[in-house]
Design a protein around this motif. Sequence first.
Motif, mmCIF file in Angstrom:
data_model
loop_
_atom_site.group_PDB
_atom_site.id
_atom_site.type_symbol
_atom_site.label_atom_id
_atom_site.label_comp_id
_atom_site.label_asym_id
_atom_site.label_seq_id
_atom_site.Cartn_x
_atom_site.Cartn_y
_atom_site.Cartn_z
ATOM 1 N N THR A 178 -18.446 -65.565 -14.503
ATOM 2 C CA THR A 178 -18.958 -64.437 -15.269
ATOM 3 C C THR A 178 -20.463 -64.611 -15.370
ATOM 4 O O THR A 178 -20.938 -65.675 -15.774
ATOM 5 C CB THR A 178 -18.335 -64.408 -16.683
ATOM 6 N N VAL A 179 -21.206 -63.578 -14.970
ATOM 7 C CA VAL A 179 -22.672 -63.622 -15.048
ATOM 8 C C VAL A 179 -23.106 -62.669 -16.158
ATOM 9 O O VAL A 179 -22.926 -61.455 -16.053
ATOM 10 C CB VAL A 179 -23.330 -63.230 -13.706
ATOM 11 N N ASP A 180 -23.632 -63.240 -17.215
ATOM 12 C CA ASP A 180 -24.097 -62.471 -18.375
ATOM 13 C C ASP A 180 -25.568 -62.122 -18.157
ATOM 14 O O ASP A 180 -26.428 -63.004 -18.115
ATOM 15 C CB ASP A 180 -23.919 -63.303 -19.642
ATOM 16 N N VAL A 181 -25.838 -60.838 -18.007
ATOM 17 C CA VAL A 181 -27.201 -60.377 -17.717
ATOM 18 C C VAL A 181 -27.846 -59.661 -18.903
ATOM 19 O O VAL A 181 -28.818 -58.928 -18.734
ATOM 20 C CB VAL A 181 -27.220 -59.483 -16.444
ATOM 21 N N ALA A 182 -27.321 -59.900 -20.103
ATOM 22 C CA ALA A 182 -27.845 -59.222 -21.301
ATOM 23 C C ALA A 182 -29.335 -59.464 -21.482
ATOM 24 O O ALA A 182 -30.066 -58.574 -21.914
ATOM 25 C CB ALA A 182 -27.071 -59.671 -22.542
ATOM 26 N N ASP A 183 -29.803 -60.673 -21.157
ATOM 27 C CA ASP A 183 -31.207 -61.019 -21.371
ATOM 28 C C ASP A 183 -32.039 -61.003 -20.095
ATOM 29 O O ASP A 183 -33.125 -61.588 -20.041
ATOM 30 C CB ASP A 183 -31.298 -62.392 -22.038
ATOM 31 N N LEU A 184 -31.539 -60.323 -19.074
ATOM 32 C CA LEU A 184 -32.300 -60.155 -17.841
ATOM 33 C C LEU A 184 -33.299 -59.025 -18.072
ATOM 34 O O LEU A 184 -32.927 -57.920 -18.465
ATOM 35 C CB LEU A 184 -31.346 -59.804 -16.697
ATOM 36 N N THR A 185 -34.575 -59.301 -17.858
ATOM 37 C CA THR A 185 -35.614 -58.308 -18.141
ATOM 38 C C THR A 185 -36.112 -57.588 -16.904
ATOM 39 O O THR A 185 -36.794 -56.573 -17.005
ATOM 40 C CB THR A 185 -36.816 -58.971 -18.852
ATOM 41 N N PHE A 186 -35.768 -58.118 -15.719
ATOM 42 C CA PHE A 186 -36.254 -57.527 -14.472
ATOM 43 C C PHE A 186 -35.364 -58.011 -13.343
ATOM 44 O O PHE A 186 -34.853 -59.124 -13.371
ATOM 45 C CB PHE A 186 -37.701 -57.955 -14.201
ATOM 46 N N CYS A 187 -35.179 -57.165 -12.345
ATOM 47 C CA CYS A 187 -34.440 -57.561 -11.150
ATOM 48 C C CYS A 187 -34.963 -56.747 -9.979
ATOM 49 O O CYS A 187 -34.896 -55.514 -9.995
ATOM 50 C CB CYS A 187 -32.942 -57.319 -11.340
ATOM 51 N N ASP A 188 -35.519 -57.432 -8.977
ATOM 52 C CA ASP A 188 -36.012 -56.736 -7.795
ATOM 53 C C ASP A 188 -34.977 -56.817 -6.669
ATOM 54 O O ASP A 188 -33.856 -57.282 -6.874
ATOM 55 C CB ASP A 188 -37.387 -57.266 -7.370
ATOM 56 N N SER A 189 -35.356 -56.380 -5.477
ATOM 57 C CA SER A 189 -34.414 -56.351 -4.358
ATOM 58 C C SER A 189 -33.919 -57.743 -3.989
ATOM 59 O O SER A 189 -32.759 -57.922 -3.617
ATOM 60 C CB SER A 189 -35.036 -55.668 -3.139
ATOM 61 N N GLN A 190 -34.770 -58.754 -4.121
ATOM 62 C CA GLN A 190 -34.339 -60.120 -3.829
ATOM 63 C C GLN A 190 -33.344 -60.621 -4.873
ATOM 64 O O GLN A 190 -32.434 -61.383 -4.558
ATOM 65 C CB GLN A 190 -35.543 -61.058 -3.740
ATOM 66 N N GLY A 191 -33.528 -60.188 -6.093
ATOM 67 C CA GLY A 191 -32.569 -60.529 -7.145
ATOM 68 C C GLY A 191 -31.219 -59.886 -6.890
ATOM 69 O O GLY A 191 -30.165 -60.526 -7.036
ATOM 70 N N LEU A 192 -31.230 -58.618 -6.479
ATOM 71 C CA LEU A 192 -29.977 -57.934 -6.126
ATOM 72 C C LEU A 192 -29.298 -58.643 -4.960
ATOM 73 O O LEU A 192 -28.079 -58.837 -4.956
ATOM 74 C CB LEU A 192 -30.248 -56.478 -5.753
ATOM 75 N N ARG A 193 -30.106 -59.040 -3.999
ATOM 76 C CA ARG A 193 -29.563 -59.749 -2.833
ATOM 77 C C ARG A 193 -28.908 -61.066 -3.260
ATOM 78 O O ARG A 193 -27.849 -61.429 -2.760
ATOM 79 C CB ARG A 193 -30.683 -59.997 -1.831
ATOM 80 N N ALA A 194 -29.539 -61.782 -4.181
ATOM 81 C CA ALA A 194 -28.975 -63.048 -4.670
ATOM 82 C C ALA A 194 -27.636 -62.809 -5.371
ATOM 83 O O ALA A 194 -26.685 -63.581 -5.181
ATOM 84 C CB ALA A 194 -29.961 -63.731 -5.613
ATOM 85 N N LEU A 195 -27.548 -61.741 -6.163
ATOM 86 C CA LEU A 195 -26.285 -61.421 -6.837
ATOM 87 C C LEU A 195 -25.205 -61.042 -5.827
ATOM 88 O O LEU A 195 -24.050 -61.470 -5.950
ATOM 89 C CB LEU A 195 -26.489 -60.296 -7.853
ATOM 90 N N LEU A 196 -25.574 -60.244 -4.827
ATOM 91 C CA LEU A 196 -24.612 -59.872 -3.783
ATOM 92 C C LEU A 196 -24.138 -61.094 -2.999
ATOM 93 O O LEU A 196 -22.932 -61.236 -2.725
ATOM 94 C CB LEU A 196 -25.233 -58.860 -2.814
#
Length: 107
Positions: free
Chosen positions: A47-65
């Motif tokens: 489970t990845v809790d992203v409540a306190d994530l303040t920013f996510c760019d394309s590389q961040g999306l790629r890491a999650l994928l």
Amino acid sequence: MTVLTGNLVHHPNHSVLTLRGELDASSPDLITLAVDTVIDTGRQRLTVDVADLTFCDSQGLRALLHAERKLTAAGGAMELVHVHGLLGRVLGVTGLAKAFTITPSTV
């Protein structure tokens, strides 16, 4: 710029990764390390809790994928919880929300 931090907590059958800060090109190693740890300890779910994530760019999306695909390939599963704000909008606009199991916040 807020550096990404993560806290990985293991429970008997699953693990929870809490992310805080900015998920960008400088931070995907943190997610990769967490996923490898989950798989290496024999847990099936993350489970990845992203409540306190303040920013996510394309590389961040790629890491999650990549994390989701790696866990699935290992016979596991990943879910995102507390998706909101920028990440929620980006996932919706790009259609990537369909690539993840997203558990709605009950707050």
